[in-house]
Write a protein that holds these residues in place. Structure first.
Motif, mmCIF file in Angstrom:
data_model
loop_
_atom_site.group_PDB
_atom_site.id
_atom_site.type_symbol
_atom_site.label_atom_id
_atom_site.label_comp_id
_atom_site.label_asym_id
_atom_site.label_seq_id
_atom_site.Cartn_x
_atom_site.Cartn_y
_atom_site.Cartn_z
ATOM 1 N N UNK A 27 0.831 -1.211 0.000
ATOM 2 C CA UNK A 27 0.000 0.000 0.000
ATOM 3 C C UNK A 27 0.866 1.262 0.000
ATOM 4 N N UNK A 31 -2.408 5.955 -0.666
ATOM 5 C CA UNK A 31 -3.587 5.127 -0.364
ATOM 6 C C UNK A 31 -3.904 5.181 1.132
ATOM 7 N N UNK A 32 -2.860 5.064 1.960
ATOM 8 C CA UNK A 32 -3.098 5.108 3.413
ATOM 9 C C UNK A 32 -3.697 6.453 3.821
ATOM 10 N N UNK A 35 -7.329 6.495 2.958
ATOM 11 C CA UNK A 35 -8.104 5.667 3.889
ATOM 12 C C UNK A 35 -8.275 6.386 5.230
ATOM 13 N N UNK A 36 -7.191 7.023 5.695
ATOM 14 C CA UNK A 36 -7.278 7.726 6.987
ATOM 15 C C UNK A 36 -8.175 8.965 6.887
ATOM 16 N N UNK A 38 -10.795 9.143 4.948
ATOM 17 C CA UNK A 38 -12.159 8.579 5.021
ATOM 18 C C UNK A 38 -12.551 8.323 6.474
ATOM 19 N N UNK A 39 -11.580 7.768 7.225
ATOM 20 C CA UNK A 39 -11.845 7.451 8.640
ATOM 21 C C UNK A 39 -12.185 8.721 9.407
ATOM 22 N N UNK B 17 -11.854 2.816 17.592
ATOM 23 C CA UNK B 17 -12.102 3.793 16.516
ATOM 24 C C UNK B 17 -13.521 4.355 16.632
ATOM 25 N N UNK B 22 -8.427 8.125 16.892
ATOM 26 C CA UNK B 22 -7.866 8.168 15.537
ATOM 27 C C UNK B 22 -6.604 7.317 15.404
ATOM 28 N N UNK B 25 -7.566 4.056 14.158
ATOM 29 C CA UNK B 25 -7.829 4.033 12.711
ATOM 30 C C UNK B 25 -6.530 3.815 11.946
ATOM 31 N N UNK B 26 -5.484 4.500 12.381
ATOM 32 C CA UNK B 26 -4.189 4.350 11.704
ATOM 33 C C UNK B 26 -3.673 2.919 11.856
ATOM 34 N N UNK B 29 -5.629 0.617 9.615
ATOM 35 C CA UNK B 29 -5.282 0.813 8.197
ATOM 36 C C UNK B 29 -3.935 0.150 7.891
ATOM 37 N N UNK B 30 -2.969 0.305 8.791
ATOM 38 C CA UNK B 30 -1.645 -0.281 8.549
ATOM 39 C C UNK B 30 -1.667 -1.798 8.602
ATOM 40 N N UNK B 33 -4.792 -2.941 5.383
ATOM 41 C CA UNK B 33 -4.694 -2.554 3.967
ATOM 42 C C UNK B 33 -3.812 -3.502 3.145
ATOM 43 N N UNK B 58 -12.181 -0.505 3.482
ATOM 44 C CA UNK B 58 -11.891 0.198 4.740
ATOM 45 C C UNK B 58 -12.997 1.205 5.068
#
Lengths: 123, 190
Positions: A27, A31-32, A35-36, A38-39, B17, B22, B25-26, B29-30, B33, B58
């Motif tokens: 990724x 892209x990350x 995604x973050x 969006x979060x 989350x 937050x 969330x990171x 995602x890590x 993904x 996601x």
């Protein structure tokens, strides 16, 4: 399938898996970040709904504690009660009212027998 | 390999989350993904599309977080199914939007994703045969050999019993061996 063929298949599958693992894209930072982002947006959208007791509008009190049925059912019951009450009550009024009503209907005036009116009623 | 981080940790991060953390969330995602990207890329064979699917999956997880009930479903299982469904949707859309001029040429003629990444010539035919396996057999085989999943973990992903997984794997392997032998491959020589 012979053991030899089995082992050979395993060996070849692991070679392909290894090729796939090295070719698989990782990724990207972009892209990350997407995604973050969006979060963060989702979290922002959720918050006002969760913490807005001061902006809550006044509402009509619920009829549920009064009528142990759903609200429109309660209204239906009230309407039905009113109709039944009116139909039962109609005509059982003061005899004098009936006399007055009967006397004004016709053009001619004559003496009414009150007892007749009370006995017969308006029906 | 695919189950990076324990299930409890993933579920806990989802709940954190939902509570507004937050950092969770990171971390999610890590962790997740790369898993989604690998799965989507293997199915679609296109990096951009795989990235779009990863973002979409996601996004669904962020939206689902508030109602996530720990202990009901594993985060990675949920992720796997959503990814698979989105990939299938994209493949269907691709077929529906295929230009009429391209219909004459069967899709199977082009190299598959696995075939195109296989570096050794002798494995190309095997890679092509893997792509021709029935869907569930192929998924079971890929999870077993590419993701190094245990049979119970595969059963959970495919929503079937461990015995069914064993059967799927055995049939897939028999099928591959049979087709390769029919194509003139000689395993005992290699």
């Amino acid at each position: 399938m012979s053991d030899h063929m089995d082992n050979e298949l395993d060996k070849r599958l692991s070679e392909i898996a290894s090729d796939a693992a090295s070719a698989t894209p990782l990724p990207s930072d972009v892209l990350l970040q997407r995604i973050l982002s969006d979060a963060a947006d989702t979290a922002v959208l959720k918050q006002p709904a969760e913490s807005s007791p001061t902006t809550r509008r006044p509402r009509w009190p619920s009829l549920r504690p009064i009528f142990p049925v759903w609200t429109s059912g309660a209204f239906a019951m009230m309407a039905l009660g009113l109709m039944v009450g009116l139909s039962l009550g109609y005509g059982y009024g003061d005899p004098a009212m009936a006399v007055q009503e009967r006397s004004t209907i016709g053009d001619f005036a004559y003496d009414f027998d009150d007892s007749f009116v009370v006995l017969e009623g308006p029906f | 390999m695919l189950d990076k981080g324990s299930q409890d940790e993933n579920a806990e991060l989802v709940i954190r989350f939902a509570a507004g953390d937050h950092a969770a969330a990171r971390a999610l995602a890590e962790r997740l993904t790369p898993i989604i990207l690998r799965q989507a890329w293997r199915v679609l064979g296109n990096r951009e599309e795989a990235e779009d699917v990863a973002q979409e999956v996601m996004m669904k997880l962020w939206k689902q977080a508030a109602t996530w009930r720990a202990g009901e479903a594993k985060v990675t299982t949920w992720i796997y199914r959503v990814t698979q469904n989105l990939c299938i949707d994209r493949l269907r859309r691709r077929r529906n939007t295929t230009d009429i001029d391209q219909i004459a040429e069967p899709e199977d003629d082009g190299p598959s994703v696995l075939e195109s990444i296989t570096t050794q010539e002798r494995n190309r035919a095997l890679a092509a045969e893997i792509d021709r396996l029935p869907d569930r057999q192929r998924e079971a085989l890929l999870l077993r050999h590419f993701e190094e999943f245990s049979n119970p973990a595969i059963a959970e992903r495919l929503d079937c019993t461990v015995e069914a997984v064993e059967s799927l794997l055995a049939r897939a392997r028999r099928q591959l061996a049979k087709r390769l032998t029919r194509n003139g491959e000689r395993f005992d020589n290699v």
